[in-house]
Design a protein around this motif. Structure first.
Motif, PDB file in Angstrom:
ATOM      1  N   ALA A 136      12.987   8.598   8.683  1.00  0.00           N
ATOM      2  CA  ALA A 136      12.333   7.345   9.073  1.00  0.00           C
ATOM      3  C   ALA A 136      12.441   7.192  10.589  1.00  0.00           C
ATOM      4  CB  ALA A 136      12.998   6.158   8.381  1.00  0.00           C
ATOM      5  N   PHE A 137      11.545   6.395  11.126  1.00  0.00           N
ATOM      6  CA  PHE A 137      11.622   6.040  12.544  1.00  0.00           C
ATOM      7  C   PHE A 137      10.882   4.735  12.763  1.00  0.00           C
ATOM      8  CE2 PHE A 137       7.924   8.734  12.070  1.00  0.00           C
ATOM      9  CZ  PHE A 137       6.937   8.057  12.782  1.00  0.00           C
ATOM     10  N   GLN A 138      11.243   4.053  13.842  1.00  0.00           N
ATOM     11  CA  GLN A 138      10.569   2.808  14.187  1.00  0.00           C
ATOM     12  C   GLN A 138      10.523   2.674  15.704  1.00  0.00           C
ATOM     13  OE1 GLN A 138      11.660  -0.438  11.739  1.00  0.00           O
ATOM     14  NE2 GLN A 138      10.596  -1.944  12.975  1.00  0.00           N
ATOM     15  N   LYS A 139       9.333   2.407  16.216  1.00  0.00           N
ATOM     16  CA  LYS A 139       9.137   2.228  17.651  1.00  0.00           C
ATOM     17  C   LYS A 139       9.179   0.743  17.970  1.00  0.00           C
ATOM     18  CE  LYS A 139       5.970   3.582  21.334  1.00  0.00           C
ATOM     19  NZ  LYS A 139       4.731   4.327  21.635  1.00  0.00           N
ATOM     20  N   ILE A 140       9.983   0.381  18.971  1.00  0.00           N
ATOM     21  CA  ILE A 140      10.104  -1.027  19.359  1.00  0.00           C
ATOM     22  C   ILE A 140      10.003  -1.156  20.878  1.00  0.00           C
ATOM     23  CG2 ILE A 140      11.440  -1.809  17.374  1.00  0.00           C
ATOM     24  CD1 ILE A 140      13.961  -1.447  19.018  1.00  0.00           C
ATOM     25  N   VAL A 189      15.822  -3.781  11.325  1.00  0.00           N
ATOM     26  CA  VAL A 189      16.216  -3.355   9.982  1.00  0.00           C
ATOM     27  C   VAL A 189      15.243  -2.260   9.550  1.00  0.00           C
ATOM     28  CG1 VAL A 189      16.486  -4.004   7.563  1.00  0.00           C
ATOM     29  CG2 VAL A 189      17.163  -5.598   9.363  1.00  0.00           C
ATOM     30  N   ILE A 190      15.785  -1.119   9.147  1.00  0.00           N
ATOM     31  CA  ILE A 190      14.981  -0.007   8.658  1.00  0.00           C
ATOM     32  C   ILE A 190      15.343   0.205   7.195  1.00  0.00           C
ATOM     33  CG2 ILE A 190      14.454   2.449   8.900  1.00  0.00           C
ATOM     34  CD1 ILE A 190      15.144   2.161  11.880  1.00  0.00           C
ATOM     35  N   HIS A 191      14.336   0.194   6.341  1.00  0.00           N
ATOM     36  CA  HIS A 191      14.552   0.349   4.897  1.00  0.00           C
ATOM     37  C   HIS A 191      14.359   1.810   4.501  1.00  0.00           C
ATOM     38  CE1 HIS A 191      14.681  -0.755   0.684  1.00  0.00           C
ATOM     39  NE2 HIS A 191      13.610   0.008   0.495  1.00  0.00           N
ATOM     40  N   LEU A 192      15.296   2.328   3.714  1.00  0.00           N
ATOM     41  CA  LEU A 192      15.176   3.663   3.134  1.00  0.00           C
ATOM     42  C   LEU A 192      15.030   3.505   1.628  1.00  0.00           C
ATOM     43  CD1 LEU A 192      17.979   5.597   5.069  1.00  0.00           C
ATOM     44  CD2 LEU A 192      15.558   5.389   5.652  1.00  0.00           C
ATOM     45  N   ASP A 193      13.902   3.958   1.080  1.00  0.00           N
ATOM     46  CA  ASP A 193      13.703   3.844  -0.367  1.00  0.00           C
ATOM     47  C   ASP A 193      14.231   5.096  -1.065  1.00  0.00           C
ATOM     48  OD1 ASP A 193      11.799   5.809   0.084  1.00  0.00           O
ATOM     49  OD2 ASP A 193      10.093   4.506  -0.318  1.00  0.00           O
ATOM     50  N   SER A 194      14.079   5.133  -2.373  1.00  0.00           N
ATOM     51  CA  SER A 194      14.644   6.236  -3.159  1.00  0.00           C
ATOM     52  C   SER A 194      14.034   7.586  -2.799  1.00  0.00           C
ATOM     53  CB  SER A 194      14.469   5.963  -4.647  1.00  0.00           C
ATOM     54  OG  SER A 194      13.096   5.885  -4.975  1.00  0.00           O
ATOM     55  N   GLU A 195      12.772   7.607  -2.371  1.00  0.00           N
ATOM     56  CA  GLU A 195      12.117   8.876  -2.008  1.00  0.00           C
ATOM     57  C   GLU A 195      12.847   9.586  -0.865  1.00  0.00           C
ATOM     58  OE1 GLU A 195       9.516  10.517  -3.526  1.00  0.00           O
ATOM     59  OE2 GLU A 195       9.814   8.971  -5.045  1.00  0.00           O
TER      60      GLU A 195
END
Length: 137
Positions: free
Chosen positions: A78-82, A93-99
């Motif tokens: 995952a990644f998020q640009k801010i 907040v970064i969400h990690l799902d089951s995948e």
């Protein structure tokens, strides 16, 4: 020659500098069923410690320490640009799902295995902060 690249994966040249603070996982131990249903959240504060406004890309990698199959050592998940103004701080907040945690086993089942997983919170692939997640049956 060392064989190492001049810049690691995800490295960005910038006039801004950032620091990560207060990194927390929503859970450090979770059952496979709960992970399937809810996933986990990573919360952190990103501070721009420079005199210039800038963008930061927060990257999330995982290392599965107990996989039954051979996996890549470090996987970007995952990644998020801010955008953060100079001398400011931003909560994220970064969400990690089951995948994020699923693998294909030898019988071609797409599943989550129990064990420990290192979650790396990074500005690039070689500079990271590690948190450990234990996945229970």
């Amino acid at each position: 020659m060392s064989g190492k690249p001049l810049y690691p994966f995800g490295y960005g040249l910038s006039y801004s500098q950032f620091q990560y603070h207060h990194i927390q996982l929503s859970q450090t131990e979770i059952t496979i069923q709960d992970l399937e249903e809810k996933g986990i959240d990573i919360s952190l504060d990103v501070e721009n410690v420079s005199q210039r406004d800038g963008y930061e890309i927060v990257q999330i990698y995982i290392i599965d320490n107990e996989s039954t199959i051979t996996r890549r050592y470090k996987e970007l998940k995952a990644f998020q640009k801010i955008y953060i103004e100079a001398k400011s701080c931003c909560s994220l907040v970064i969400h990690l799902d089951s995948e994020t945690f699923k693998i294909w086993d030898y019988q071609m089942n797409h599943l989550i295995e129990s064990g420990t997983v290192d979650i790396l919170i990074a500005s690039h692939s070689e500079q990271f902060i590690t948190r450990k997640l234990t996945i229970l049956k």
